[in-house]
Design a protein around this motif. Structure first.
Motif, PDB file in Angstrom:
ATOM      1  N   PHE A 117       4.978  16.184   7.639  1.00 32.71           N
ATOM      2  CA  PHE A 117       5.107  14.779   8.006  1.00 32.71           C
ATOM      3  C   PHE A 117       6.430  14.169   7.558  1.00 32.71           C
ATOM      4  N   ILE A 118       7.063  14.786   6.573  1.00 29.58           N
ATOM      5  CA  ILE A 118       8.270  14.205   5.995  1.00 29.58           C
ATOM      6  C   ILE A 118       9.436  15.169   6.165  1.00 29.58           C
ATOM      7  N   ASP A 119      10.434  14.732   6.914  1.00 29.01           N
ATOM      8  CA  ASP A 119      11.631  15.554   7.091  1.00 29.01           C
ATOM      9  C   ASP A 119      12.342  15.730   5.751  1.00 29.01           C
ATOM     10  N   GLY A 120      12.692  16.972   5.450  1.00 30.83           N
ATOM     11  CA  GLY A 120      13.425  17.246   4.219  1.00 30.83           C
ATOM     12  C   GLY A 120      12.548  17.520   3.023  1.00 30.83           C
ATOM     13  N   TRP A 121      11.225  17.381   3.203  1.00 36.46           N
ATOM     14  CA  TRP A 121      10.315  17.669   2.085  1.00 36.46           C
ATOM     15  C   TRP A 121      10.311  19.171   1.831  1.00 36.46           C
ATOM     16  N   LYS A 122      10.616  19.567   0.628  1.00 41.42           N
ATOM     17  CA  LYS A 122      10.658  20.978   0.280  1.00 41.42           C
ATOM     18  C   LYS A 122      10.206  21.160  -1.158  1.00 41.42           C
ATOM     19  N   VAL A 123      10.138  22.388  -1.597  1.00 44.01           N
ATOM     20  CA  VAL A 123       9.718  22.659  -2.969  1.00 44.01           C
ATOM     21  C   VAL A 123      10.766  22.119  -3.934  1.00 44.01           C
ATOM     22  N   ILE A 145       0.845  -1.199   0.000  1.00 46.06           N
ATOM     23  CA  ILE A 145       0.000   0.000   0.000  1.00 46.06           C
ATOM     24  C   ILE A 145       0.880   1.249   0.000  1.00 46.06           C
ATOM     25  N   GLY A 146       0.354   2.314  -0.576  1.00 49.21           N
ATOM     26  CA  GLY A 146       1.048   3.595  -0.600  1.00 49.21           C
ATOM     27  C   GLY A 146       0.030   4.696  -0.781  1.00 49.21           C
ATOM     28  N   GLY A 147       0.500   5.921  -0.926  1.00 54.45           N
ATOM     29  CA  GLY A 147      -0.417   7.034  -1.109  1.00 54.45           C
ATOM     30  C   GLY A 147      -0.568   7.883   0.138  1.00 54.45           C
ATOM     31  N   PRO A 148      -1.460   8.886   0.099  1.00 50.30           N
ATOM     32  CA  PRO A 148      -1.593   9.848   1.199  1.00 50.30           C
ATOM     33  C   PRO A 148      -1.855   9.214   2.564  1.00 50.30           C
ATOM     34  N   HIS A 149      -2.697   8.190   2.612  1.00 48.45           N
ATOM     35  CA  HIS A 149      -3.001   7.555   3.903  1.00 48.45           C
ATOM     36  C   HIS A 149      -1.736   7.032   4.565  1.00 48.45           C
ATOM     37  N   CYS A 150      -0.867   6.432   3.784  1.00 49.46           N
ATOM     38  CA  CYS A 150       0.375   5.872   4.319  1.00 49.46           C
ATOM     39  C   CYS A 150       1.358   6.965   4.713  1.00 49.46           C
ATOM     40  N   ILE A 151       1.378   8.038   3.948  1.00 47.10           N
ATOM     41  CA  ILE A 151       2.277   9.151   4.261  1.00 47.10           C
ATOM     42  C   ILE A 151       1.855   9.834   5.558  1.00 47.10           C
ATOM     43  N   PHE A 152       0.553  10.044   5.737  1.00 46.58           N
ATOM     44  CA  PHE A 152       0.070  10.727   6.933  1.00 46.58           C
ATOM     45  C   PHE A 152       0.154   9.840   8.182  1.00 46.58           C
ATOM     46  N   PHE A 153      -0.121   8.546   8.031  1.00 45.58           N
ATOM     47  CA  PHE A 153      -0.214   7.675   9.199  1.00 45.58           C
ATOM     48  C   PHE A 153       1.038   6.844   9.433  1.00 45.58           C
ATOM     49  N   GLN A 154       1.947   6.801   8.447  1.00 50.35           N
ATOM     50  CA  GLN A 154       3.221   6.121   8.602  1.00 50.35           C
ATOM     51  C   GLN A 154       3.035   4.683   9.137  1.00 50.35           C
ATOM     52  N   ALA A 190      -2.369  -5.751   4.712  1.00 51.38           N
ATOM     53  CA  ALA A 190      -1.279  -5.366   3.819  1.00 51.38           C
ATOM     54  C   ALA A 190       0.051  -5.820   4.413  1.00 51.38           C
ATOM     55  N   ASP A 191       1.029  -6.030   3.561  1.00 46.26           N
ATOM     56  CA  ASP A 191       2.335  -6.518   4.003  1.00 46.26           C
ATOM     57  C   ASP A 191       3.378  -5.413   4.127  1.00 46.26           C
ATOM     58  N   ILE A 192       3.307  -4.433   3.221  1.00 44.25           N
ATOM     59  CA  ILE A 192       4.300  -3.357   3.179  1.00 44.25           C
ATOM     60  C   ILE A 192       3.582  -2.040   2.927  1.00 44.25           C
ATOM     61  N   SER A 193       4.002  -0.994   3.640  1.00 45.17           N
ATOM     62  CA  SER A 193       3.468   0.347   3.427  1.00 45.17           C
ATOM     63  C   SER A 193       4.592   1.272   2.978  1.00 45.17           C
TER      64      SER A 193
END
Length: 356
Positions: A227-233, A106-115, A125-128
């Motif tokens: 939510f993500i360290d280093g995320w920038k424009v 699984i991937g996408g916004p849900h995984c990014i927000f909830f880690q 699911a086996d891997i996020s």
């Protein structure tokens, strides 16, 4: 390997057959293609795999179609949002009844927000994948081929002995120009761009992204940078953006540009528009995200010549005190001027507002 990528139905119960017709509304999931899966598909194809994408929002009988493909797939991936993780759970249970051992990613916004928690909310699911999947997805597949350890893959959580374990720290893709263009041919069977049964824009419609991130920090925004360290424009070069548009021109009638803030870099925007005018492209541009303080008559006139047909603003409120509280960093007067200028250019204008 045979890899099946799925976008689940996002609104209402996936068992409701009438849902297929209800979804044909403007800005519904059925109106626009699953761009993230198209990037993942391109990365997998470049790595030598066979990829199929199923958009359940466009399937009249998505469960039947999924059952057919599960039997010939080695691995299945889902893009998951907070609005459809329950639907995803239901689909995974159906898949596991057919093949209990098939790996589910699984991937996408849900995984990014909830880690880490994403593997608790989607327990079968086996891997996020908790960041950009463009690079990590091929490494995950190599794990299933026996060539990689999950513990060495950045930006994932995985299950081992009934425990959720973190892989290496995620790595931000620094140069977006390095990414292959989306594998749009994987969804040629679907028709996007309709609302209420009619085409909203010149068919057929696709989408693209030319930058990631936003330099502003509005208080309410669920920006990935929170939510993500280093995320920038990060921006693709004007040349790279134009190259993609030239490749899809004449094939598609409209392209929805889904950047958070497409006009943030006016110099780049002007360069893109100048090049499109020079190349006499016919594809119509729909700009989803722009700030009102980027409104500029010179730029807007070039946008008009380059076939921009729609621009979306994040105005959010008609009250200056509320805007200041949100840290929007523009004025009501700037919003009025931007909308008036866009209307004068003949653009369709849309805006997001926060109520309550």
């Amino acid at each position: 390997m045979e890899i099946l990528l799925i976008r689940p139905k996002t609104w209402n119960d996936f068992k409701n057959k009438n849902n297929f017709h209800d979804l044909n509304n403007f800005l519904s999931p059925s109106t626009f293609p699953p761009l993230g899966l198209l990037y993942v598909g391109a990365a997998l194809e470049n790595d030598g795999h066979n990829v199929t994408i199923l958009d359940c929002n466009k399937e009249e009988n998505d469960i039947k179609t999924i059952k057919e493909y599960v039997r010939t797939s080695d691995i299945i991936g889902f893009t998951v949002t907070n609005a459809d993780f329950k639907t995803t759970n239901s689909l995974i249970k159906i898949i596991k009844k057919i093949n209990p051992d098939i790996p589910i990613i699984i991937g996408g916004p849900h995984c990014i927000f909830f880690q880490k928690k994403s593997l608790e909310t989607v327990p079968d699911a086996d891997i996020s994948v908790t960041s950009e999947a463009d690079k990590s997805i091929t490494q995950i597949i190599r794990y299933f081929q026996g060539d990689k350890k999950l513990s060495n893959i950045p930006g994932i959580f995985y299950k081992k002995n009934n425990k959720i374990i973190k892989g290496k720290d995620l790595e931000i893709i620094k140069d977006l120009n390095d990414l292959p263009f989306p594998a749009r041919h994987l969804i040629d069977k679907y028709d996007y761009g309709k609302g209420y049964g009619n085409y909203l824009f010149k068919p057929k419609l696709t989408s693209m992204i030319s930058s990631k991130g936003c330099p502003y920090k509005c208080r309410f925004c669920s920006r990935y940078g929170n939510f993500i360290d280093g995320w920038k424009v990060r921006e693709r070069t004007a040349e790279n953006v134009v190259d993609e548009i030239l490749k899809i021109d004449k094939i598609y009638g409209s392209v929805f540009i889904v950047d958070d803030n497409f006009l943030a870099n006016k110099k780049r925007a002007l360069k893109i528009m100048d090049s499109l005018i020079k190349n006499k492209t016919s594809i119509e541009l729909l700009i989803e995200g722009a700030r009102v303080d980027s409104a500029d008559e010179k730029l807007y006139r070039k946008m008009k010549k380059a076939n921009v047909k729609l621009i979306g603003f994040g105005i959010e409120s008609g009250n200056q005190d509320v805007l200041d509280f949100y840290n929007k960093k523009f004025t009501i007067e700037q919003a009025r001027k931007a909308v008036k200028l866009a209307n004068r250019m003949g653009f369709i204008t849309m805006s997001t507002f926060i109520l309550g």
